[in-house]
Write an enzyme that holds these catalytic residues in place. Structure first.
Site, PDB file in Angstrom:
ATOM      1  N   TRP A  55       8.035  14.829  12.723  1.00  0.00           N
ATOM      2  CA  TRP A  55       8.979  13.790  12.330  1.00  0.00           C
ATOM      3  C   TRP A  55       9.825  13.300  13.492  1.00  0.00           C
ATOM      4  CZ3 TRP A  55      11.786  16.836   7.874  1.00  0.00           C
ATOM      5  CH2 TRP A  55      12.535  17.873   8.400  1.00  0.00           C
ATOM      6  N   GLU A  56      10.420  12.132  13.283  1.00  0.00           N
ATOM      7  CA  GLU A  56      11.115  11.360  14.323  1.00  0.00           C
ATOM      8  C   GLU A  56      10.180  10.958  15.464  1.00  0.00           C
ATOM      9  OE1 GLU A  56      13.660  10.532  13.002  1.00  0.00           O
ATOM     10  OE2 GLU A  56      14.043  12.225  11.674  1.00  0.00           O
ATOM     11  N   GLY A  57       8.893  10.899  15.183  1.00  0.00           N
ATOM     12  CA  GLY A  57       7.882  10.535  16.184  1.00  0.00           C
ATOM     13  C   GLY A  57       7.165  11.765  16.687  1.00  0.00           C
ATOM     14  N   THR A 108      16.140  16.974  16.400  1.00  0.00           N
ATOM     15  CA  THR A 108      14.856  17.623  16.128  1.00  0.00           C
ATOM     16  C   THR A 108      14.481  18.581  17.252  1.00  0.00           C
ATOM     17  OG1 THR A 108      14.199  15.619  14.946  1.00  0.00           O
ATOM     18  CG2 THR A 108      12.473  17.212  15.413  1.00  0.00           C
ATOM     19  N   GLN A 152       6.278  10.639  21.453  1.00  0.00           N
ATOM     20  CA  GLN A 152       7.332  10.938  22.430  1.00  0.00           C
ATOM     21  C   GLN A 152       6.776  10.867  23.859  1.00  0.00           C
ATOM     22  OE1 GLN A 152      10.413  11.199  21.270  1.00  0.00           O
ATOM     23  NE2 GLN A 152       9.583  11.117  19.189  1.00  0.00           N
TER      24      GLN A 152
END
Length: 599
Positions: free
Chosen positions: A440-442, A299, A447
């Site tokens: 997305w993906e956090g 990402t 993060q």
């Protein structure tokens, strides 16, 4: 609309001049011999595929989107044919183990290919890209039977994968998931529940889809301790490897989104679906991070490569668009006006794009080489060092590269002015497609909490010191260099501040845990600008050495100038983030909820 051009000059600069890829690959175990000719052949062929096959489908996918009819998802015109070409050319298995039909190339080389494919058409790239998470997770945690059953097909590309994590009532807080798995007598499980925002959850491009699903075994502990990971195939696989009956997992709908329209984002319903547990019950969180860490670097790559598209389009437009005269006198005397690239503010925008995108590319390439080392370095010490750098910088890269990638995408619209706001030129699509990368993906906030909370404070500062030590040694070694002295002075000061503010926030958090959350995003962005400063100094140093040796490649002069711009114009942003962190949490937390007045 500008057509995609693979940034081969910058890619080759990083691989050959900055990170010395051939020497790096020679240090790795379990990899074939990779010469410069091999690297060139892979990159050039991938560039052709990106530019000629996938790139032209980018606007098509955005305009058509995916279609959902009678429970089935169809992809935009040309997507399926392009995927078959990708499979036939062997691209899916580039970085996969030979024993399952792959070519065993290091992950970093596969990432370069992913950059070009994703840069040309991120929505299309999601379909083969999602398989990588399943390949890596099953390869690391699956049983031998599961590896033999699924990996050959995933590596070949005849099957694809998906990650089914999120549910309607919880986003990244996977401890709240309700999807339930009940054990069957034959060792399988029956799964019931609903997952949302599932990229590639259903489509028409492959024979089977292998869903990696987080669920809670009946009777498991609450929270993250009770999470397990399962394989749920769209079609059950028979003992002889052929496809059997349709599993009871189906797309309930697809989302109508802001961007990435060519990528199917599905609501997935599991209605007693047959599922196969990966590893032991209640060990799913660890296995999830195998998928998530790869996805987070991917990402970060998205933020960079879509931002690069915006930069490419902005540079072309700025050189051609005639508007007004230069403040210092006409530069295009035979024309009615000067190209807008002569104007200082346009150059400010272009150089901001350039410095952030090329710096982000260097960061991603650095992390990808560390990823190689973490898996294939010859000694435990080398692997552990690489894992520590990855642990520290993966959440930073995901958050930072996507945030600045969105900034760069917005700047591209601004360079075009009104023409950037309409679809004809493609700038607004870059901004829409890139917007999801910070989510997305956090999200960036997640993060940032992972970075300062789990990685930095959670390690007692050890992971941070591992990175700041690299920068400190670099600064000490180059403080007397005439070109680098101004860069090194700035970099050394901020590197020191990074350690100091960590102690300040950590001490405050002992009294009030909200101090960590209040500082977290500023902390991540501060660190990102410092890391890019380190990389820009290195790139300038290498470029100046080439110039001094008589190489007049314009790329090297461009790198030196961009580094100067970065330290003059971009690095001062760290001051704002530093001061914001020092104000603490009271200005966020003391306001009462009822004081957020909306009417």
């Amino acid at each position: 609309m500008p057509s995609y051009k693979a940034p081969l000059q910058d890619i080759n600069f990083l691989l050959k001049d900055v990170f010395d890829a051939t020497s790096h690959y020679a240090t790795l175990d379990n990899c074939p011999e990779i010469t410069e000719d091999v690297i060139d052949a892979i990159i050039n062929e991938a560039a052709k595929f990106a530019e000629q096959v996938v790139g032209p489908l980018n606007a098509v996918g955005d305009a058509e989107g995916c279609q959902f009819n009678d429970g089935k998802v169809t992809t935009p015109t040309g997507f399926k044919d392009a995927y078959q070409q990708y499979v036939d050319n062997g691209w899916v298995g580039l970085g996969c183990p030979e024993e399952f039909g792959g070519q065993n190339m290091p992950p970093s080389l596969g990432s370069v290919v992913s950059e070009m494919i994703g840069g040309s058409n991120w929505a299309w790239s999601m379909y083969p890209g999602l398989s990588n998470a399943g390949i890596e997770c099953i390869g690391a945690h699956g049983s031998e039977e599961q590896k033999q059953t699924y990996l050959h097909h995933l590596v070949k590309g005849s099957w694809t994968g998906s990650m089914c994590l999120t549910e309607p009532h919880c986003g990244s807080d996977v401890g709240l998931i309700k999807t339930k798995a009940i054990a069957n007598a034959d060792g399988s499980y029956s799964m019931t529940g609903t997952k949302i925002f599932i990229s590639g959850g259903d489509h028409d491009m492959a024979d089977n889809i292998i869903h990696m699903v987080l669920a809670r075994v009946e009777g498991a502990p609450e929270g993250t301790k009770g999470i397990s990971l399962f394989i749920v195939p769209k079609f059950i696989v028979n003992e002889d490897g052929t496809l059997g009956e349709r599993n009871t997992v189906n797309a309930g709908s697809i989302e109508h989104k802001m961007g990435c329209n060519g990528s199917a984002t599905c609501v997935m319903n599991f209605d007693g679906a047959k599922a196969f547990i990966v590893g032991e019950e209640n060990s799913g969180l660890q296995q999830m991070f195998t998928m998530m860490n790869t996805a987070r670097i991917g990402t970060a790559l998205q933020g960079m490569c879509i931002g690069n598209n915006s930069y490419q389009g902005a540079v072309e437009y700025a050189k051609e668009r005639l508007q007004m005269r230069s403040l210092s006198g006409p530069k295009n005397e035979k024309g009615p006006a000067d190209p807008i690239i002569v104007h200082p503010d346009v150059r400010r925008m272009l150089l901001t794009q350039k410095s952030l995108i090329e710096g982000s590319r260097a960061l991603v390439y650095w992390l990808n080489q560390e990823n190689d080392k973490s898996q294939f370095a010859k000694t435990d010490e080398e692997r552990e060092t690489a894992e520590a750098i990855l642990g520290m910088l993966t959440p930073l890269a995901k958050g930072f590269c996507t945030e600045v990638g969105n900034e760069v995408s917005a700047i591209g619209i601004q360079v075009y002015g009104g023409h950037g706001f309409i679809r004809e030129h493609g700038m607004e699509q870059h901004a829409r497609d890139n917007r999801i990368s910070t989510i997305w993906e956090g999200t960036t906030g997640i993060q940032a909490l992972d970075l300062i909370g789990r990685k930095v404070l959670g390690s007692g500062g050890e992971l941070l010191r591992g990175v700041t030590k690299i920068i400190h040694k670099y600064c000490e070694a180059n403080k007397d260099d005439a070109l680098l002295a101004p860069f090194v002075e700035s970099l050394a000061a901020r590197n020191k501040e990074w350690g100091e503010v960590t102690m300040t926030v950590g001490a405050a958090a002992m009294e009030n845990p909200d101090e960590v959350g209040a500082a977290s995003v500023d902390y991540l962005m501060f660190g990102g600008y410092v890391i890019l400063g380190y990389l820009w100094s290195k790139m300038a140093q290498i470029s100046q050495a080439k110039i001094d040796a008589g190489d007049n490649n314009p790329l090297y002069f461009s790198k030196v100038h961009t580094a100067k711009f970065y330290f003059d114009r971009i690095m001062p942003r760290t001051n704002v983030h530093l001061q914001a962190m020092k104000t603490g949490s009271a200005n966020l937390m003391d306001i009462q909820e009822e004081h957020f007045i909306i009417s």
